[in-house]
Scaffold this active site. Sequence first.
Site, short mmCIF file in Angstrom:
data_model
loop_
_atom_site.label_atom_id
_atom_site.label_comp_id
_atom_site.label_asym_id
_atom_site.label_seq_id
_atom_site.Cartn_x
_atom_site.Cartn_y
_atom_site.Cartn_z
N VAL A 30 -8.39 -1.99 -2.28
CA VAL A 30 -9.35 -0.98 -1.79
C VAL A 30 -8.97 0.38 -2.35
CG1 VAL A 30 -10.44 0.07 0.22
CG2 VAL A 30 -9.69 -2.32 0.33
N HIS A 70 -4.37 4.40 1.38
CA HIS A 70 -4.08 3.87 2.71
C HIS A 70 -2.64 3.42 2.82
CE1 HIS A 70 -5.48 0.51 0.19
NE2 HIS A 70 -4.69 -0.27 0.91
P1 5GP Z 1 -4.58 -3.22 -0.19
O1 5GP Z 1 -4.41 -4.62 -0.66
O2 5GP Z 1 -5.67 -2.48 -0.93
O3 5GP Z 1 -3.30 -2.44 -0.11
O4 5GP Z 1 -5.05 -3.33 1.32
C1 5GP Z 1 -6.36 -3.49 1.72
C2 5GP Z 1 -6.32 -4.18 3.07
O5 5GP Z 1 -7.58 -4.03 3.68
C3 5GP Z 1 -6.01 -5.67 3.00
O6 5GP Z 1 -4.82 -5.94 3.72
C4 5GP Z 1 -7.24 -6.31 3.62
O7 5GP Z 1 -6.93 -7.42 4.42
C5 5GP Z 1 -7.83 -5.18 4.43
N1 5GP Z 1 -9.27 -5.29 4.60
C6 5GP Z 1 -10.19 -5.56 3.62
N2 5GP Z 1 -11.42 -5.58 4.14
C7 5GP Z 1 -11.29 -5.30 5.47
C8 5GP Z 1 -12.22 -5.18 6.53
O8 5GP Z 1 -13.44 -5.32 6.38
N3 5GP Z 1 -11.72 -4.90 7.77
C9 5GP Z 1 -10.38 -4.72 7.98
N4 5GP Z 1 -10.00 -4.44 9.23
N5 5GP Z 1 -9.47 -4.82 6.99
C10 5GP Z 1 -9.92 -5.11 5.75
#
Ligand code: 5GP
Length: 121
Positions: A104, A108
Amino acid sequence: MPIDVRYDPENVFARILRGDIPSDRVYEDTEFVAFRDIQPSAPVHIVLIPRGQPPTSAASVGDSDAPWLGRMVVLASRIAREQGLTPGGYRLVVNCGDDAGQTVGHFHLHILGGWILGPVA
Ligand code: 5GP
């Protein structure tokens, strides 16, 4: 996602901020929102995000971002405490770009805990 991606206002966290996608929020204020990850990697897995359109990844932050980044880490520690992750401990994670598995493009921070976490690498 690539580290040089442009901010997409349709990314999933932007949609969560707008309320287009529901989320299980554990904290929010005028600057940040924290919610439970939809695919938790630990018993407690919270995603903490800034409101607005922050840098897409840690690779794009600059000196001017230092104040809110500092507040974000302080807040993460407070949320971890409120979630019962102290005194046991917890992990704060920032994935950056493809090689780290970032999916994403909205800066974050993951707060992970509730069991013994394995080695980072
Ligand atoms: P990244 O991999 O980019 O560091 O973390 C993105 C996080 O967002 C992932 O752990 C994924 O599970 C979470 N995520 C993606 N889509 C959603 C969503 O629609 N709702 C929630 N609560 N988490 C999400």
